[in-house]
Design a protein around this motif. Structure first.
Motif, mmCIF file in Angstrom:
data_model
loop_
_atom_site.group_PDB
_atom_site.id
_atom_site.type_symbol
_atom_site.label_atom_id
_atom_site.label_comp_id
_atom_site.label_asym_id
_atom_site.label_seq_id
_atom_site.Cartn_x
_atom_site.Cartn_y
_atom_site.Cartn_z
ATOM 1 N N LYS A 84 -13.663 5.106 48.572
ATOM 2 C CA LYS A 84 -12.472 5.139 47.712
ATOM 3 C C LYS A 84 -12.376 6.505 47.035
ATOM 4 O O LYS A 84 -13.393 7.134 46.731
ATOM 5 C CB LYS A 84 -12.556 4.028 46.655
ATOM 6 N N LEU A 99 -14.568 -6.123 44.062
ATOM 7 C CA LEU A 99 -14.274 -5.850 45.477
ATOM 8 C C LEU A 99 -13.448 -4.589 45.706
ATOM 9 O O LEU A 99 -13.634 -3.880 46.687
ATOM 10 C CB LEU A 99 -13.500 -7.027 46.060
ATOM 11 N N TRP A 107 -20.667 -3.840 48.495
ATOM 12 C CA TRP A 107 -19.307 -4.329 48.759
ATOM 13 C C TRP A 107 -19.308 -5.338 49.916
ATOM 14 O O TRP A 107 -18.683 -6.398 49.843
ATOM 15 C CB TRP A 107 -18.358 -3.161 49.089
ATOM 16 N N ARG A 111 -17.938 -9.077 49.700
ATOM 17 C CA ARG A 111 -16.783 -9.469 50.527
ATOM 18 C C ARG A 111 -17.145 -10.720 51.319
ATOM 19 O O ARG A 111 -16.350 -11.644 51.460
ATOM 20 C CB ARG A 111 -16.396 -8.304 51.443
ATOM 21 N N GLY A 273 -4.195 -9.182 41.770
ATOM 22 C CA GLY A 273 -3.531 -10.362 42.319
ATOM 23 C C GLY A 273 -2.282 -10.821 41.607
ATOM 24 O O GLY A 273 -1.706 -11.821 41.979
ATOM 25 N N THR A 276 1.046 -7.007 41.722
ATOM 26 C CA THR A 276 1.506 -6.679 43.067
ATOM 27 C C THR A 276 2.574 -7.670 43.538
ATOM 28 O O THR A 276 3.674 -7.274 43.922
ATOM 29 C CB THR A 276 0.312 -6.738 44.049
ATOM 30 N N PHE A 339 -2.568 4.878 48.272
ATOM 31 C CA PHE A 339 -3.963 4.786 47.841
ATOM 32 C C PHE A 339 -4.780 5.868 48.528
ATOM 33 O O PHE A 339 -4.273 6.567 49.415
ATOM 34 C CB PHE A 339 -4.554 3.385 48.021
ATOM 35 N N ARG A 341 -8.707 7.879 49.715
ATOM 36 C CA ARG A 341 -10.089 7.860 50.180
ATOM 37 C C ARG A 341 -10.689 9.253 50.002
ATOM 38 O O ARG A 341 -9.956 10.236 49.884
ATOM 39 C CB ARG A 341 -10.154 7.505 51.673
ATOM 40 N N PRO A 400 1.483 -2.618 54.018
ATOM 41 C CA PRO A 400 1.558 -2.935 52.583
ATOM 42 C C PRO A 400 0.238 -3.448 52.017
ATOM 43 O O PRO A 400 -0.008 -3.313 50.823
ATOM 44 C CB PRO A 400 2.629 -4.036 52.518
ATOM 45 N N PHE A 401 -0.607 -4.020 52.879
ATOM 46 C CA PHE A 401 -1.878 -4.577 52.406
ATOM 47 C C PHE A 401 -3.065 -3.713 52.825
ATOM 48 O O PHE A 401 -4.204 -4.165 52.803
ATOM 49 C CB PHE A 401 -2.055 -6.000 52.936
ATOM 50 N N GLY A 402 -2.822 -2.461 53.226
ATOM 51 C CA GLY A 402 -3.911 -1.605 53.681
ATOM 52 C C GLY A 402 -4.310 -1.993 55.087
ATOM 53 O O GLY A 402 -3.486 -2.499 55.872
ATOM 54 N N ARG A 406 -11.303 -2.903 54.546
ATOM 55 C CA ARG A 406 -10.893 -3.007 53.142
ATOM 56 C C ARG A 406 -9.496 -3.605 52.988
ATOM 57 O O ARG A 406 -8.881 -3.483 51.922
ATOM 58 C CB ARG A 406 -10.943 -1.643 52.437
ATOM 59 N N CYS A 408 -6.540 -5.970 52.133
ATOM 60 C CA CYS A 408 -6.396 -6.838 50.968
ATOM 61 C C CYS A 408 -6.924 -8.242 51.261
ATOM 62 O O CYS A 408 -6.456 -8.895 52.197
ATOM 63 C CB CYS A 408 -4.925 -6.930 50.584
HETATM 64 C C1 HEM Z 1 2.094 -8.356 47.503
HETATM 65 C C2 HEM Z 1 0.885 -8.486 47.010
HETATM 66 C C3 HEM Z 1 -0.268 -7.574 47.291
HETATM 67 C C4 HEM Z 1 -0.300 -6.308 47.798
HETATM 68 C C5 HEM Z 1 0.871 -5.455 48.245
HETATM 69 C C6 HEM Z 1 -1.694 -5.902 47.840
HETATM 70 C C7 HEM Z 1 -2.130 -4.686 48.342
HETATM 71 C C8 HEM Z 1 -3.466 -4.341 48.517
HETATM 72 C C9 HEM Z 1 -3.936 -3.148 49.167
HETATM 73 C C10 HEM Z 1 -3.058 -2.048 49.780
HETATM 74 C C11 HEM Z 1 -5.295 -3.176 49.153
HETATM 75 C C12 HEM Z 1 -6.230 -2.136 49.810
HETATM 76 C C13 HEM Z 1 -6.551 -0.993 48.877
HETATM 77 C C14 HEM Z 1 -7.432 0.039 49.557
HETATM 78 O O1 HEM Z 1 -7.723 -0.065 50.737
HETATM 79 O O2 HEM Z 1 -7.840 0.984 48.860
HETATM 80 C C15 HEM Z 1 -5.691 -4.384 48.462
HETATM 81 C C16 HEM Z 1 -6.986 -4.762 48.228
HETATM 82 C C17 HEM Z 1 -7.337 -5.880 47.495
HETATM 83 N N1 HEM Z 1 -6.494 -6.877 47.029
HETATM 84 FE FE1 HEM Z 1 -4.496 -6.954 47.295
HETATM 85 N N2 HEM Z 1 -2.466 -6.914 47.362
HETATM 86 C C18 HEM Z 1 -1.651 -7.957 47.001
HETATM 87 C C19 HEM Z 1 -2.028 -9.183 46.497
HETATM 88 C C20 HEM Z 1 -3.315 -9.552 46.200
HETATM 89 C C21 HEM Z 1 -3.717 -10.847 45.687
HETATM 90 C C22 HEM Z 1 -2.775 -12.020 45.447
HETATM 91 C C23 HEM Z 1 -5.068 -10.782 45.471
HETATM 92 C C24 HEM Z 1 -6.001 -11.842 44.950
HETATM 93 C C25 HEM Z 1 -5.695 -13.044 44.593
HETATM 94 C C26 HEM Z 1 -5.506 -9.450 45.863
HETATM 95 C C27 HEM Z 1 -6.793 -8.994 45.799
HETATM 96 C C28 HEM Z 1 -7.245 -7.817 46.367
HETATM 97 C C29 HEM Z 1 -8.650 -7.410 46.395
HETATM 98 C C30 HEM Z 1 -9.809 -8.173 45.769
HETATM 99 C C31 HEM Z 1 -8.712 -6.204 47.112
HETATM 100 C C32 HEM Z 1 -9.953 -5.402 47.473
HETATM 101 C C33 HEM Z 1 -10.457 -5.871 48.819
HETATM 102 C C34 HEM Z 1 -11.692 -5.132 49.348
HETATM 103 O O3 HEM Z 1 -11.751 -3.911 49.283
HETATM 104 O O4 HEM Z 1 -12.572 -5.833 49.849
HETATM 105 N N3 HEM Z 1 -4.421 -8.744 46.315
HETATM 106 N N4 HEM Z 1 -4.561 -5.090 48.090
#
Ligand code: HEM
Length: 460
Positions: A84, A99, A107, A111, A273, A276, A339, A341, A400-402, A406, A408
């Protein structure tokens, strides 16, 4: 300081060419241009200088990567060479070893322990809670009133996370948690954003409020953990995330999570959580108001599938258009808009040399609006995600979720939540932009709206 571009290869065959980039100022480099307009500046850099752009923030060497193949290389193909970014490590230090911020074997273990709590089958039981929360919120809404929709969506998604994470225990502390989280996120809502703000140890009023909010939230989290532990093995399995996290045991060592680990994970999930998903919904309401033909199609689907009853998890496979609406909304207004790295060892990306220590930024805002991958990229067209069209979008032109390890962990949770909340609310209310409301994105940790999105409610 950067060396000038020198064409050619090094003895190990790697490129030593540095990427192009905009001119910076002597001391601050590109910092001022970036802080003035994060989204505009990054977009302009990518469009003018190409897929790999060299930037400098004071003495921090940073590359902006916008090509799907390069994004995939960093997140998936060569992910072990990246941790990161410095910005994340410094700004989100208060999340401890949760996380989002931890690395390496620690990590990986966390995870592995947390993953089962987020499995699709497991989270499907939360669908009912989500719909109930939305129903409760709209029972307080009145036709004709003007509301700050971002605030409503943030309270709603916090309610969902609190109920699914802690069960009913949080009812009394809800207001306190909500206020603390607002104060915490406010620290990153300004010119510096996540990248630059006054270090936490310096007692500015903002920092003092921030520290107080962290302590407050931490106190509530520890109290709940203590109560749950006191219930012991005999305690009821309430089916919420915390009870799962308390129960998980590492397969190899048999150990569970310590209180500090739980605190870090819970704090992380609270933060990651709720804002977002709240932003995803807020932008969706704005887009539906601007594109009535999309709204009509959505309504048609809701009427056909649900015929006026509240949605349930089992309906999701048939709510195809609602899914496309949310997907397209997160393309245009990605809640995680960028985001970063840091490269651990030298490598090469797009033919350019990446020295160890370089900060790499990938931006959903920039890539999701690239005209090479999307026709009329500024238009809200859910149809681009229909079968037959979706195949044209390269894999990492939408993230959108990476991605990669890693990715999401809450992805399925968030998608399900967004669709169920949207379907519940849209069946009963139409939201219209309030007159004179100026809509502007505000990039904080997540992509918010500048004025809270005031909208007028019309009962259907
Ligand atoms: C629209 C909703 C969401 C978006 C757009 C989103 C987006 C992201 C992104 C882009 C990452 C990766 C970040 C990286 O790689 O540096 C991430 C990681 C994460 N998100 Fe989400 N997220 C959302 C909802 C949620 C929800 C609902 C939760 C939990 C209930 C959550 C928990 C996490 C966690 C714990 C990580 C870290 C995962 C890891 O590195 O193992 N997110 N999210």
């Amino acid at each position: 300081m950067f060396r000038e571009n020198r064409k050619g290869k090094r003895p190990d065959g790697r490129s030593k060419i540095l990427p192009p980039g905009p001119r910076g100022r002597l001391l601050t480099g590109n910092l001022l241009d970036y802080t003035r307009d994060h989204l505009g500046f990054l977009t302009q850099c990518a469009r003018e200088h190409g897929d790999v752009v060299r930037l400098r923030f004071v003495n921090v060497r940073t590359y902006l990567l916008s090509h799907p193949d390069h994004i995939e290389y960093v997140l998936v193909g060569n992910n072990r060479n990246f941790i990161k970014s410095k910005g994340v490590r410094h700004s989100l230090g208060f999340l401890g070893d949760g996380l989002l911020t931890s690395e390496g074997s620690f990590w990986r273990r966390q995870r592995r322990l947390a993953q089962p709590a987020f499995h699709r089958e497991r989270i499907s039981v939360y669908g009912e809670v989500m719909v109930e929360c939305a129903g409760r919120m709209i029972s307080t809404w009145k036709g004709g009133e003007t509301r700050r929709v971002h605030e409503d969506m943030a309270r709603l998604t916090l309610d969902v996370v609190a109920k699914t994470l802690f069960g009913t225990l949080l009812t009394t502390e809800f207001e306190e948690v909500s206020a603390a989280l607002t104060t915490i996120t406010q620290r990153f809502t300004g010119r510096g954003g996540v990248l630059f703000h006054i270090p936490e140890r310096i007692p500015t009023p903002v920092n003092l409020r921030f520290r107080r909010a962290i302590r407050q939230l931490e106190g509530i989290i520890y109290k709940i953990i203590e109560e749950r532990r006191a219930e012991g093995e005999a305690g009821e399995d309430t089916g919420d995330l915390l009870s799962m996290l308390l129960k998980v045991r590492d397969e190899e060592t048999g150990e569970g999570m310590s209180d500090k680990q739980l605190r870090d994970e819970v704090m992380t999930i609270f933060l990651a959580g709720h804002e977002t998903t709240a932003n995803a919904l807020t932008w969706t309401w704005h887009l539906l108001a601007r594109y009535p033909e999309v709204e009509s199609r959505l309504l048609e689907e809701l009427n056909k599938v649900l015929a006026g009853r509240p949605p349930a998890v089992e309906d999701l496979p048939r709510l195809r258009y609602a899914d496309m609406v949310v997907k397209e909304s997160m393309r245009l207004y990605p809640p995680a808009w960028a985001f970063g790295r840091e490269a651990l060892a030298d490598c090469e990306i797009g033919g350019y040399h990446v020295p160890a220590g370089t900060q790499l930024v990938v931006s959903q805002w920039v890539t999701h609006r690239d005209p090479r991958y999307y026709e009329a990229p500024g238009e809200f067209r859910p149809e681009r995600w229909a079968e037959g069209s979706v195949e044209k979008v390269p894999k990492y032109a939408y993230f959108p979720f990476g991605g990669g390890p890693r990715l999401c962990i809450g992805q399925s949770f968030a998608k399900m939540e967004a669709i169920l909340l949207l379907a519940t609310i849209a069946q009963q209310f139409r939201l219209r932009s309030a007159s004179g409301e100026r809509i502007a994105p505000q990039p904080s940790i997540t992509l918010r709206t500048k004025n809270g999105m005031r909208m007028v409610l019309e009962r259907r």
